[in-house]
Motif scaffolding. Structure first.
Motif, PDB file in Angstrom:
ATOM      1  N   GLY A 125      31.221  40.502  66.364  1.00  0.00           N
ATOM      2  CA  GLY A 125      31.420  39.759  65.331  1.00  0.00           C
ATOM      3  C   GLY A 125      32.273  38.410  66.173  1.00  0.00           C
ATOM      4  O   GLY A 125      31.942  37.238  65.639  1.00  0.00           O
ATOM      5  N   ALA A 126      33.166  38.803  66.707  1.00  0.00           N
ATOM      6  CA  ALA A 126      34.000  37.734  67.380  1.00  0.00           C
ATOM      7  C   ALA A 126      33.051  36.849  68.205  1.00  0.00           C
ATOM      8  O   ALA A 126      33.374  35.573  68.481  1.00  0.00           O
ATOM      9  CB  ALA A 126      34.949  38.447  68.447  1.00  0.00           C
ATOM     10  N   GLU A 127      31.865  37.412  68.783  1.00  0.00           N
ATOM     11  CA  GLU A 127      31.241  36.520  69.471  1.00  0.00           C
ATOM     12  C   GLU A 127      30.332  35.771  68.903  1.00  0.00           C
ATOM     13  O   GLU A 127      29.896  34.554  69.201  1.00  0.00           O
ATOM     14  CB  GLU A 127      30.354  37.467  70.535  1.00  0.00           C
ATOM     15  N   ARG A 128      29.976  36.353  67.891  1.00  0.00           N
ATOM     16  CA  ARG A 128      29.387  35.506  66.723  1.00  0.00           C
ATOM     17  C   ARG A 128      29.963  34.286  66.198  1.00  0.00           C
ATOM     18  O   ARG A 128      29.632  32.997  66.275  1.00  0.00           O
ATOM     19  CB  ARG A 128      28.701  36.150  65.577  1.00  0.00           C
ATOM     20  N   ALA A 129      31.102  34.581  66.034  1.00  0.00           N
ATOM     21  CA  ALA A 129      32.391  33.568  65.634  1.00  0.00           C
ATOM     22  C   ALA A 129      32.238  32.440  66.624  1.00  0.00           C
ATOM     23  O   ALA A 129      32.436  31.296  66.315  1.00  0.00           O
ATOM     24  CB  ALA A 129      33.572  34.102  65.310  1.00  0.00           C
TER      25      ALA A 129
ATOM     26  N   TYR B  32      24.366  27.397  76.454  1.00  0.00           N
ATOM     27  CA  TYR B  32      25.430  27.183  75.970  1.00  0.00           C
ATOM     28  C   TYR B  32      25.999  28.278  75.136  1.00  0.00           C
ATOM     29  O   TYR B  32      27.230  28.484  75.212  1.00  0.00           O
ATOM     30  CB  TYR B  32      25.342  26.073  74.807  1.00  0.00           C
ATOM     31  N   MET B  33      25.544  29.137  74.605  1.00  0.00           N
ATOM     32  CA  MET B  33      25.939  30.530  73.899  1.00  0.00           C
ATOM     33  C   MET B  33      26.419  31.320  74.752  1.00  0.00           C
ATOM     34  O   MET B  33      27.520  32.084  74.448  1.00  0.00           O
ATOM     35  CB  MET B  33      24.526  31.112  73.262  1.00  0.00           C
ATOM     36  N   GLU B  34      25.813  31.535  76.099  1.00  0.00           N
ATOM     37  CA  GLU B  34      26.477  32.294  77.138  1.00  0.00           C
ATOM     38  C   GLU B  34      27.885  31.867  77.738  1.00  0.00           C
ATOM     39  O   GLU B  34      28.964  32.184  77.775  1.00  0.00           O
ATOM     40  CB  GLU B  34      25.487  32.587  78.030  1.00  0.00           C
ATOM     41  N   ARG B  35      27.801  30.262  77.815  1.00  0.00           N
ATOM     42  CA  ARG B  35      29.060  29.672  78.121  1.00  0.00           C
ATOM     43  C   ARG B  35      30.142  29.861  77.294  1.00  0.00           C
ATOM     44  O   ARG B  35      31.186  30.212  77.586  1.00  0.00           O
ATOM     45  CB  ARG B  35      28.607  28.442  78.256  1.00  0.00           C
ATOM     46  N   VAL B  36      29.894  29.676  75.941  1.00  0.00           N
ATOM     47  CA  VAL B  36      31.020  29.632  75.074  1.00  0.00           C
ATOM     48  C   VAL B  36      31.618  31.089  74.901  1.00  0.00           C
ATOM     49  O   VAL B  36      32.763  31.286  74.660  1.00  0.00           O
ATOM     50  CB  VAL B  36      30.307  29.057  73.745  1.00  0.00           C
ATOM     51  N   ARG B  37      30.442  32.327  74.919  1.00  0.00           N
ATOM     52  CA  ARG B  37      30.935  33.686  74.923  1.00  0.00           C
ATOM     53  C   ARG B  37      32.074  33.863  76.083  1.00  0.00           C
ATOM     54  O   ARG B  37      33.009  34.535  75.771  1.00  0.00           O
ATOM     55  CB  ARG B  37      29.923  34.702  74.926  1.00  0.00           C
ATOM     56  N   GLN B  38      31.694  33.336  77.238  1.00  0.00           N
ATOM     57  CA  GLN B  38      32.337  33.562  78.472  1.00  0.00           C
ATOM     58  C   GLN B  38      33.878  32.643  78.312  1.00  0.00           C
ATOM     59  O   GLN B  38      34.905  33.557  78.447  1.00  0.00           O
ATOM     60  CB  GLN B  38      31.731  32.983  79.638  1.00  0.00           C
ATOM     61  N   GLN B  39      33.677  31.651  77.822  1.00  0.00           N
ATOM     62  CA  GLN B  39      35.074  30.833  77.345  1.00  0.00           C
ATOM     63  C   GLN B  39      35.935  31.819  76.375  1.00  0.00           C
ATOM     64  O   GLN B  39      37.220  31.695  76.427  1.00  0.00           O
ATOM     65  CB  GLN B  39      34.669  29.498  76.799  1.00  0.00           C
ATOM     66  N   ALA B  40      35.305  32.224  75.540  1.00  0.00           N
ATOM     67  CA  ALA B  40      36.124  32.999  74.360  1.00  0.00           C
ATOM     68  C   ALA B  40      36.595  34.108  74.940  1.00  0.00           C
ATOM     69  O   ALA B  40      38.075  34.363  74.822  1.00  0.00           O
ATOM     70  CB  ALA B  40      34.973  33.505  73.467  1.00  0.00           C
ATOM     71  N   ARG B  41      35.952  34.706  76.110  1.00  0.00           N
ATOM     72  CA  ARG B  41      36.464  36.029  76.836  1.00  0.00           C
ATOM     73  C   ARG B  41      37.605  35.733  77.759  1.00  0.00           C
ATOM     74  O   ARG B  41      38.731  36.331  77.768  1.00  0.00           O
ATOM     75  CB  ARG B  41      35.752  36.896  77.386  1.00  0.00           C
ATOM     76  N   GLU B  42      37.711  34.326  78.108  1.00  0.00           N
ATOM     77  CA  GLU B  42      38.737  34.119  79.004  1.00  0.00           C
ATOM     78  C   GLU B  42      39.919  33.490  78.385  1.00  0.00           C
ATOM     79  O   GLU B  42      40.961  33.851  78.841  1.00  0.00           O
ATOM     80  CB  GLU B  42      38.183  33.253  80.230  1.00  0.00           C
ATOM     81  N   GLN B  43      39.645  32.695  77.300  1.00  0.00           N
ATOM     82  CA  GLN B  43      40.715  31.779  76.752  1.00  0.00           C
ATOM     83  C   GLN B  43      41.247  32.831  75.492  1.00  0.00           C
ATOM     84  O   GLN B  43      42.353  32.553  75.077  1.00  0.00           O
ATOM     85  CB  GLN B  43      40.153  30.678  76.162  1.00  0.00           C
TER      86      GLN B  43
ATOM     87  N   ALA C  22      45.984  33.521  73.787  1.00  0.00           N
ATOM     88  CA  ALA C  22      45.711  32.169  73.475  1.00  0.00           C
ATOM     89  C   ALA C  22      46.954  31.275  74.085  1.00  0.00           C
ATOM     90  O   ALA C  22      48.010  31.557  73.277  1.00  0.00           O
ATOM     91  CB  ALA C  22      44.713  31.462  72.409  1.00  0.00           C
ATOM     92  N   PRO C  23      46.859  30.251  74.676  1.00  0.00           N
ATOM     93  CA  PRO C  23      48.369  29.407  74.510  1.00  0.00           C
ATOM     94  C   PRO C  23      49.000  29.015  73.526  1.00  0.00           C
ATOM     95  O   PRO C  23      50.110  29.166  73.315  1.00  0.00           O
ATOM     96  CB  PRO C  23      47.701  28.317  75.420  1.00  0.00           C
TER      97      PRO C  23
ATOM     98  N   GLN D  22      41.289  31.163  66.944  1.00  0.00           N
ATOM     99  CA  GLN D  22      41.460  32.137  67.544  1.00  0.00           C
ATOM    100  C   GLN D  22      40.585  33.332  67.576  1.00  0.00           C
ATOM    101  O   GLN D  22      40.102  33.690  66.410  1.00  0.00           O
ATOM    102  CB  GLN D  22      43.124  32.819  67.159  1.00  0.00           C
ATOM    103  N   LEU D  23      40.404  33.876  68.436  1.00  0.00           N
ATOM    104  CA  LEU D  23      39.171  35.413  68.580  1.00  0.00           C
ATOM    105  C   LEU D  23      39.987  36.495  68.818  1.00  0.00           C
ATOM    106  O   LEU D  23      39.826  37.120  69.945  1.00  0.00           O
ATOM    107  CB  LEU D  23      37.954  34.973  69.191  1.00  0.00           C
ATOM    108  N   ASN D  24      40.773  37.082  67.886  1.00  0.00           N
ATOM    109  CA  ASN D  24      41.548  38.279  68.288  1.00  0.00           C
ATOM    110  C   ASN D  24      40.855  39.434  68.686  1.00  0.00           C
ATOM    111  O   ASN D  24      41.230  40.451  69.340  1.00  0.00           O
ATOM    112  CB  ASN D  24      42.579  38.624  67.076  1.00  0.00           C
ATOM    113  N   GLU D  25      39.581  39.680  68.143  1.00  0.00           N
ATOM    114  CA  GLU D  25      38.920  41.025  68.501  1.00  0.00           C
ATOM    115  C   GLU D  25      37.689  40.538  69.582  1.00  0.00           C
ATOM    116  O   GLU D  25      36.893  41.329  69.872  1.00  0.00           O
ATOM    117  CB  GLU D  25      37.944  41.027  67.143  1.00  0.00           C
TER     118      GLU D  25
END
Length: 910
Positions: free
Chosen positions: A820-824, A783-794, A293-294, A806-809
């Motif tokens: 767990g990280a995706e739920r968060a 929305y849920m799928e979109r935010v999961r994808q954003q989390a993976r990218e960012q 993450a930046p 931050q989603l380190n896992e």
């Protein structure tokens, strides 16, 4: 609308040189000031200004030198380490595409002033990026000042708040005060408060001069002695606004970046994050890559000077104290810390204070060391009086590490600190909430490579630990002064990191820092407790615990210790042969709450043990403990709120924890009856209704969910109607309960297995419920799928207001950690946005309460609820204003709703 941003390059160059660590490039050349400038320019570019210019002082004399030959005569020559950074700075400015202006014969201030008024006349809003107070004279509707190093913005109201005068009076204020940096002598002993007082009374400098004979005392004599030079002062401090320029504001457009030149410059300077940004480091990673993450990117390693020991002074006489007071008054930012004899700020006695205004140089002022043979120390009251003008000056920015504690201590000793502007704990928390601890020792090691003196090293530990008042003053000086010094060093690093991330800086500047004085006020207010009622409740709980214990012994056929997991496990699983459905990490049968709930339908004993534990928890945590926590000085209980606890930004409460008192049980609600209002007052509770579901509607934009809220429907009933395809009026209780479980469960990433367990249905049925839900609310699924994808990218997700988690896992090979990280990722934007909203509401509400003469006080924050103590005749006014401000704390697709109640105690207010 077009906007012009004018950057005061000369101001920032010197400010960055003195404020930031002495970084060096790979070849050893200094880059500290350059690093600050580059980050500031990168942040400016992210704002996409229509017109902009970077303005520097030209070499050679100006017209002010002709007016006054001693102008700036006492300024030392530019340090060589700074001079070496000027040309690289110009190269980077131009390579980034900024117009660079240097006009001989005038100062950068005059060029900026001229362009600002030209743009203003053309209807173009102007932002002047500067740390120079002189520019306040230019402020008016359409012209504001911003300081990118602190994040502060000054408009007309801000100038009035900071200086105590209107923008059109700033020139006269500066003339009276003088300017030691520019060698413009003002009225001796006339500081900003005195100058503002005179201008408030007489209006203008001319009127002050005409009324000089009316001003008595020594300060009046000083004014009369300075009358001859004040008109010249006025000329010297007036920014010239009619400079002949080759460029008009509309000519100041950004040119395309020279990427090759920037790459060479950034490489030569060793600016890693700037290089990464230049080379597309923020683009989505290749498949399989694990992004950083930046906000979590570590820039250049700290220079060795940051870990060098400091030079610390122990202040034991009046002359040394006055010398430090003078240093504090002249400083742009004052780092401070207190030493006390208790961790409870509401009971702590002040033992000493430490201050730092320049990295590596700090002092300790002992006032309460009382061990045998301790040297004579300055009187505590006298020290606080000497420091009061600095500490209570709202225009003098202060810095601390978890400074809320220090604000309490000083308030308790009669000093109301104002101008608390920076906090390194909160800077660290906002920069990377979940990635680390935010205590000073950890941060010093991480960001400075500096190993601090630990408290145990000077005070001992365990049973042999002594109070700080017993610590030898020499040891106390090293420890305490280092605290202030390291805090200032940390701020130099962390503030630069936040400045490079404008959205994070906005969270820090607009949400977290304004909340500090609000929480301080709430904690100091405390809550009134009916001790007698709690004693009665304790007695009742004890009797019921004894009855439960006796019944348990009857069921077991023998006596056993209900508080012993070993004895309970032996009884349940070996003697009664009940199934062990939940195991401990070691594989042994568990007797925790989940394990007992799992077998509670098979025997009366597990349910009885759960009841016993619930009663014991209420008694031990609240009814027995709260009476002992009443402060003898205030007669109230004072909790402590923590801003840097939950990564989502939610506040936590402890000593005591007022946020975990059960509200769903009769016994929990009964405890709330002991939170009372004094005679003539009422308790008012204002609670956001279903705020996280409303945020889900906002983030997902799902038409069905938005429509349910806009129609004022019971959203769980409306969901049940949609999911089960029945009319609203025919939704059964079980259907509403299932819909509620789905609504809230999905926000927390609940699986079909979890939903099945909660509702007591088969996993297949639960999966069908979820499928039906997503069929009716496809926007939520998207929305849920979109935010999961954003989390993976960012590698992170954000709240509506830009707070990051931050989603380190998120790329972990461990499926459970990744899930767990995706739920968060799904939940954090909602829970974090809710936290941001109520914090914004608290700041707004307290701002209004400050003007209400104590007729109402904000006492508690409990999740989505604010609790007030209010004069009985003021309740309606408070409810109207608080509801309005809570609703206005965010603009979502669906309106926020606030439920309100009042009563003689907290439970009645629900």
């Amino acid at each position: 609308m077009s906007r012009l941003v004018l950057i005061d390059g000369s101001s920032y160059l010197f400010r960055a040189f003195h404020a930031l660590p002495p970084l060096t490039a790979p070849d050893g050349t200094p880059t500290g000031a350059l690093y600050g400038i580059v980050n500031m320019l990168r942040a400016t570019l992210k704002e996409n200004p229509d017109y902009t210019a970077f303005v520097l002082d030209a070499s050679g004399p100006t017209f002010r030198d002709e007016l006054y030959p001693q102008y700036k005569a006492n300024r030392p020559p530019m340090p060589e380490d700074l001079r070496a950074q000027v040309e690289p700075m110009k190269e980077i400015v131009q390579a980034l595409g900024f117009p660079l202006l240097c006009v001989p014969g005038v100062e950068a201030d005059d060029v900026i002033g001229t362009l600002a008024l030209q743009a203003h006349a053309a209807g173009i809003p102007v932002t002047i990026s500067t740390s120079d107070k002189d520019f306040a004279q230019l402020v008016r509707p359409g012209i504001t000042l911003t300081n990118t190093m602190t994040g502060s913005v000054l408009d007309d109201a801000g100038v009035m708040e900071k200086f105590g005068v209107r923008p059109d009076q700033v020139i006269d204020l500066l003339a009276l005060m003088g300017d030691t940096v520019d060698n413009v002598p003002g009225v001796d002993k006339c500081g900003p408060k005195t100058a503002a007082k005179w201008l408030g009374e007489y209006g203008t400098l001319d009127a002050v001069i005409a009324s000089a004979d009316k001003i008595g005392g020594k300060i009046g004599e000083n004014l009369r002695a300075a009358l001859g030079r004040l008109p010249l002062n006025q000329q010297l401090v007036t920014i010239k606004t009619d400079v002949a320029l080759d460029q008009a504001p509309s000519d100041l457009t950004l040119r395309p970046r020279d990427v090759d030149a920037l790459r060479e410059l950034y490489t030569r300077c060793g600016f890693g994050s700037a290089l990464r940004e230049l080379d597309g480091g923020s683009a989505p990673p290749a498949r399989g890559a694990r992004p950083v993450a930046p906000a979590a990117v570590a820039d250049e390693a700290p220079d060795a000077a940051l870990s060098a020991p400091g030079e610390y002074e122990c202040v034991l006489d009046a002359a040394a104290l006055q010398a430090w007071v003078a240093r504090l008054q002249a400083a742009e930012l004052v780092a401070f810390d207190t030493e006390t004899d208790s961790l409870d700020p509401m009971r702590a006695n002040l033992v000493g204070l430490s201050f730092c205004v320049e990295p590596g140089q700090a002092c300790y002022i002992p006032v309460g060391h009382d061990y045998p043979g301790a040297p004579a120390q300055l009187d505590r009251a006298a020290v606080l009086e000497a420091l009061r003008p600095v500490l209570e000056d709202a225009a003098k920015p202060k810095l601390g590490q978890h400074g809320k504690y220090d604000l309490h201590v000083l308030r308790r000793h009669g000093v109301d600190v104002r101008g608390y502007a920076e906090d390194t704990m909160l800077e660290s928390f906002v920069f990377n909430a979940g990635g680390q601890r935010h205590d000073m020792d950890t941060l010093a090691q991480k960001y400075l490579g500096y190993t601090t003196i630990k408290y145990e090293q000077v005070a001992g530990k365990g049973a042999k630990q002594i109070l700080f008042s017993q610590v030898a003053i020499d040891d106390a000086t090293k420890y305490a002064a280092e605290d202030a010094d390291v805090t200032l060093r940390l701020h130099r690093v962390l503030s630069a990191k936040l400045a490079a991330e404008p959205t994070l800086q906005a969270v820090y500047r607009d949400i977290e820092m304004p909340l500090v004085p609000v929480l301080t006020r709430m904690e100091a207010t405390g809550v009134l407790i009916d001790v007698a009622e709690l004693r009665r409740q304790s007695a009742d709980l004890s009797q019921r615990m004894m009855a439960a214990q006796q019944r348990a012994h009857e069921l077991a056929g023998r006596a056993f210790n209900l508080d012993s997991p070993k004895q309970l496990g032996q009884l349940l699983f070996e003697e009664l042969k009940l199934p062990a459905l939940v195991k401990t990490p070691t594989g042994a049968p568990s007797t925790n709450e989940e394990a007992l709930e799992a077998i509670a339908d098979q025997h009366e004993l597990p349910r009885l043990v759960l009841e016993y534990r619930g009663l014991a928890k209420l008694r031990n945590t609240y009814t027995d403990k709260l009476p002992d926590m009443v402060n003898p000085d205030t007669g109230r209980v004072h909790t402590s709120y923590h801003q840097a606890g939950a990564a989502t930004g939610r506040l936590s409460s402890n000593d005591p924890n007022l946020q975990n008192i059960p509200i769903r049980t009769e016994d929990g609600r009964r405890i709330r009856t002991a939170f009372i209002a004094p005679e003539g007052r009422r308790i008012v509770a204002c609670d956001y209704s279903q705020i996280e579901l409303r945020i889900m509607a906002h983030l997902s934009g799902d038409p069905g969910l938005v429509r349910a809220f806009e129609g004022g429907l019971d959203v769980h009933r409306a969901t049940a109607s949609e999911v089960f395809d029945v009319p609203l009026e025919k939704v059964s209780g079980d259907q509403r309960r299932a819909a509620k479980a789905i609504n809230f469960g999905l926000m927390y990433g609940m699986s079909a297995f979890g939903l099945a367990k909660q509702l007591g249905i088969g996993r297949g049925d639960a999966q069908d419920y979820i499928a039906l839900y997503f069929g009716k609310y496809p926007g939520v699924r998207d929305y849920m799928e979109r935010v999961r994808q954003q989390a993976r990218e960012q590698g992170y997700v954000e709240t509506v207001f830009g707070r990051r988690l931050q989603l380190n896992e998120i790329h972990s090979r461990n499926q459970a950690q990744r899930a767990g990280a995706e739920r968060a990722a799904i939940n954090a934007p909602m829970q974090g946005t809710a936290a941001d909203i109520i914090k914004r509401a608290m700041v707004s509400v307290q701002d209004w309460l400050d003007g209400q003469g104590g007729r109402a006080t904000m006492m508690m924050q409990v999740h989505d609820e604010l609790v007030f103590e209010v004069d009985a005749g003021f309740v309606d006014t408070l409810v109207d204003e608080v509801r309005r401000r809570m609703v206005a704390a965010a603009e979502l697709r669906v309106a926020l709703v606030v439920d309100v109640g009042s009563g003689s105690n907290w439970e009645e207010a629900h």
